[in-house]
Design an enzyme around this catalytic site. Structure first.
Site, short mmCIF file in Angstrom:
data_model
loop_
_atom_site.label_atom_id
_atom_site.label_comp_id
_atom_site.label_asym_id
_atom_site.label_seq_id
_atom_site.Cartn_x
_atom_site.Cartn_y
_atom_site.Cartn_z
N GLU A 1 10.39 -4.84 4.53
CA GLU A 1 10.48 -6.23 4.09
C GLU A 1 10.16 -6.37 2.60
O GLU A 1 10.87 -7.05 1.85
CB GLU A 1 9.47 -7.10 4.87
CG GLU A 1 9.77 -7.25 6.35
CD GLU A 1 9.08 -6.19 7.20
OE1 GLU A 1 8.90 -5.05 6.72
OE2 GLU A 1 8.75 -6.51 8.35
N GLY B 1 -4.89 -1.63 4.85
CA GLY B 1 -4.11 -2.77 4.37
C GLY B 1 -4.82 -4.10 4.59
O GLY B 1 -4.92 -4.93 3.70
N ARG B 2 -5.34 -4.30 5.81
CA ARG B 2 -5.96 -5.60 6.12
C ARG B 2 -7.35 -5.73 5.53
O ARG B 2 -8.01 -6.76 5.71
CB ARG B 2 -5.96 -5.83 7.63
CG ARG B 2 -6.58 -4.71 8.45
CD ARG B 2 -6.23 -4.85 9.92
NE ARG B 2 -6.67 -3.72 10.73
CZ ARG B 2 -5.98 -2.60 10.90
NH1 ARG B 2 -4.81 -2.44 10.29
NH2 ARG B 2 -6.43 -1.64 11.66
N GLU C 1 -5.00 -6.69 14.69
CA GLU C 1 -4.44 -5.39 14.31
C GLU C 1 -5.54 -4.32 14.38
O GLU C 1 -5.28 -3.16 14.67
CB GLU C 1 -3.82 -5.44 12.90
CG GLU C 1 -2.86 -4.28 12.64
CD GLU C 1 -2.11 -4.38 11.30
OE1 GLU C 1 -2.75 -4.24 10.24
OE2 GLU C 1 -0.88 -4.58 11.32
N HIS D 1 -5.20 -33.16 16.89
CA HIS D 1 -4.09 -34.01 17.32
C HIS D 1 -2.94 -33.18 17.85
O HIS D 1 -1.81 -33.66 17.97
CB HIS D 1 -3.64 -34.90 16.16
CG HIS D 1 -4.75 -35.81 15.71
ND1 HIS D 1 -4.98 -37.05 16.27
CD2 HIS D 1 -5.74 -35.62 14.80
CE1 HIS D 1 -6.05 -37.60 15.71
NE2 HIS D 1 -6.53 -36.74 14.82
N LYS E 1 9.38 -0.78 14.22
CA LYS E 1 9.99 -0.41 12.92
C LYS E 1 11.08 0.64 13.14
O LYS E 1 12.17 0.57 12.56
CB LYS E 1 8.93 0.17 11.98
CG LYS E 1 7.90 -0.84 11.49
CD LYS E 1 6.92 -0.19 10.51
CE LYS E 1 5.78 -1.12 10.17
NZ LYS E 1 4.78 -0.53 9.30
N LYS F 1 0.84 -1.20 0.00
CA LYS F 1 0.00 0.00 0.00
C LYS F 1 0.88 1.26 0.00
O LYS F 1 0.69 2.17 -0.78
CB LYS F 1 -0.92 -0.03 1.22
CG LYS F 1 -1.79 1.20 1.35
CD LYS F 1 -2.76 1.09 2.51
CE LYS F 1 -3.39 2.45 2.77
NZ LYS F 1 -4.36 2.44 3.85
O1 F6P Z 1 3.13 -2.82 9.72
C1 F6P Z 1 1.78 -3.11 9.61
C2 F6P Z 1 1.27 -2.82 8.23
O2 F6P Z 1 1.22 -1.46 8.02
C3 F6P Z 1 -0.07 -3.46 7.96
O3 F6P Z 1 -1.12 -2.72 8.45
C4 F6P Z 1 -0.05 -3.61 6.49
O4 F6P Z 1 -1.00 -4.51 6.02
C5 F6P Z 1 1.37 -4.09 6.28
O5 F6P Z 1 2.13 -3.38 7.24
C6 F6P Z 1 1.94 -3.88 4.91
O6 F6P Z 1 1.92 -2.55 4.54
P1 F6P Z 1 2.14 -2.12 3.03
O7 F6P Z 1 1.05 -2.72 2.23
O8 F6P Z 1 2.11 -0.63 3.04
O9 F6P Z 1 3.48 -2.65 2.60
#
Ligand code: F6P
Length: 547
Positions: free
Chosen positions: A221, A272-273, A358, A389, A517, A215
């Site tokens: 990452e 995002g979610r 979240e 199990h 972060k 987003k």
């Molecule tokens: O760090 C949490 C978060 O901001 C989530 O809310 C989001 O889904 C995820 O990181 C990834 O964010 P982005 O889509 O901006 O890479």
């Protein structure tokens, strides 16, 4: 209070400030007048079924594509009625309308919350032209990729994390039977290279499509993995980055700076979610094709309409959210386990963890006041029967009561009816066992072959007793198809919204992820330099060990 685009204000009253909250608290402590049971702490499901032969019908709800049996929960009509009137007192329904009509429902970021607009039919939702413009373009693009003879693509790699990973990954796994048979899908999220390496090992760069999904397009990452994938692509002799890398983001500029020319955008009013319904759903759309993706949206839209229009007495997400409040704040249950009896839903618990924890893992209300009560439960689980199990022992005989949520799918997509019957029987048996339990007297009548002969029978019986009366909900789906999955996911979204509305919290921000972060960025150079000055003793010691 939230403000609509037209300036109208919607009343929101925190749950604990309503008279219903106080009443429900009393009911948990004191025996109920005239009832056949004591206080709700002693509420006995077995007795409730014995007293009321209609209980199953009375506590079952049918929403679009999702049937829910809520009868094995520790509540009755009195509690349900009070919860519904508490929702009214909190202004949950007004808050719902405010969200659907574009009010600032995420005040700490000053944003509307309009994932529902992503699944509204053309011409019916807010921002319809923009939403359907991207959708049409994206679906046209997916057709090109799915024409594998022409596109040459065989492997689709989604690089994203959190909401840019979990939704698409969960949905592609869930709908496996409908996935394009000549395409393989991979999801790389972790900045741990052990995530990316095994994926790349089997790829041919010329037959691979990388989707960089973020987003913000600033997530450490995702950018690190995208750069690593790009370097690998070039090192393997890959040509034409523009054809093999596509971006999904609200930050088109940053995607362009990465070298991506094909991008599908979305908007800051999509959290995002909550984003799998738009461009973040690109892997799902490639996997299913246009009809399948549109069916997913239709299912979600049907659930939106149910949430908006069904009477509270028949409103499934509303009642689920209120039941969550009842369990968390009145009966004190701190966790909820999800057991989908469908292997395709193996990533569903992880998806729900982000959606719920979240969203509702907050300890201040919308005004920033500390909350005097608990919010999000821990949500966790594994597909059945595997979980049986592993950790079901604790669900049946552990010291905590953990409400369990079973998801049963009537019609499988495989051709082994015998396996499916066994799966369904297991699902039913677990909710039955949780509720019925087994008394010490019943246990004493049994002689299990593995029981030690040196332990007195009455002691042995105590080890083999099940308290029972453990609550569960069972969802029944006819089949796990795109429409049904869309409805199921939207049901969970609205349920999370409902409990948040009663708790008076902002379900749409996530400030709690920030600190880690920032500290990570500060520690990164220290891993190179070894400088530990000013660090706490533990972090300094560990950093030295890890260099
Ligand atoms: O760090 C949490 C978060 O901001 C989530 O809310 C989001 O889904 C995820 O990181 C990834 O964010 P982005 O889509 O901006 O890479």
């Amino acid at each position: 209070m939230s403000t609509t685009p037209h300036g109208a204000q919607t009343a929101a009253v925190r749950g604990d400030r309503t008279p219903q909250w106080a009443e429900l608290s009393d009911w948990v402590q004191a025996p109920r007048a005239g009832g056949s049971q004591g206080s709700y702490r002693q509420y006995d499901l077995r007795q409730a079924f014995a007293d009321n032969p209609q209980r199953f019908t009375q506590f079952s709800l049918q929403a679009p594509a999702v049937f829910a049996d809520l009868s094995k929960n520790l509540w009755d009509e009195q509690v349900r009625g009070r919860l519904l009137s508490m929702a009214q007192a909190c202004g949950v329904l007004q808050q719902r309308e405010a969200m659907f009509t574009g009010a600032v429902a995420n005040p700490t970021e000053g944003r509307a919350v309009l994932h529902t607009a992503l699944r509204a039919p053309r011409g019916q939702g807010l921002h319809s032209e923009a939403v359907h413009g991207v959708l049409d373009r994206m679906l046209a693009y997916t057709q090109g990729v799915r024409d594998v003879q022409k596109s040459g693509i065989r492997d689709v790699v989604n690089i994203g994390i959190g909401g840019s990973d979990l939704g698409p990954q969960m949905a592609v796994a869930a709908l496996d039977a409908q996935v394009h048979p000549q395409l393989r899908f991979h999801f790389v999220s972790n900045v741990d290279g052990h995530d990316l390496a095994p994926v790349l090992r089997h790829l041919d760069p010329q037959r691979s499509l990388f989707i960089v999904a973020s987003k913000t397009f600033t997530t450490q990452e995702t950018l690190a993995n995208a750069h690593a994938a790009k370097a690998w692509f070039l090192a393997q002799g890959g040509t034409d980055i523009a054809r093999h890398f596509v971006g999904v983001t609200t930050n088109l500029q940053a995607a362009a700076a990465f070298g991506i020319t094909t991008t599908f955008g979305f908007w800051d009013w999509v959290g995002g979610r909550y984003s799998l319904w738009g461009a973040i759903g690109l892997p799902i759309a490639i996997a299913l094709g246009e009809d399948g993706f549109r069916d997913l949206l239709r299912g979600a839209h049907a659930m939106d309409q149910h949430f908006q229009q069904a009477e509270p007495q028949a409103n499934l997400p509303l009642q689920l959210g209120l039941l969550d409040v009842w369990y968390r704040n009145f009966l004190g249950f701190s966790s909820r386990s999800v057991a989908p009896y469908h292997q395709g839903l193996r990533r569903f618990p992880a998806y729900l963890q982000q959606l719920e924890m979240e969203s509702n893992g907050k300890s201040v209300d919308v005004q920033g006041h500390a909350l005097p009560y608990a919010t999000s439960p821990v949500v966790w689980g594994e597909p059945g029967t595997n979980g049986q199990h592993a950790y079901f022992q604790m669900l049946h005989q552990g010291t905590d009561v953990i409400p369990v949520e079973f998801i049963a799918v009537k019609t499988p997509t495989h051709g082994w009816p015998d396996l499916h019957r066994k799966l369904l029987a297991n699902c039913l048996a677990q909710s039955q066992a949780l509720m019925l339990g087994k008394s010490a007297e019943e246990a004493a009548l049994e002689r299990p072959p593995t029981a030690s002969a040196s332990i007195a029978p009455e002691v042995m019986a105590r080890h083999r007793t099940f308290a029972g009366n453990r609550p569960s909900t069972t969802f029944v789906l006819e089949a796990l198809d795109p429409y049904t999955l869309g409805a199921l996911v939207a049901m969970y979204e609205h349920r999370v919204f409902t409990s948040a509305a009663v708790w008076g919290i902002n379900a749409f921000d996530q400030w709690g992820v920030e600190l880690g972060k920032v500290l990570c960025n500060q520690l990164l150079p220290r891993l190179d330099s070894g400088n530990t000055s000013g660090l706490d003793g533990s972090t300094a010691g560990l950093l030295k060990m890890l260099r």
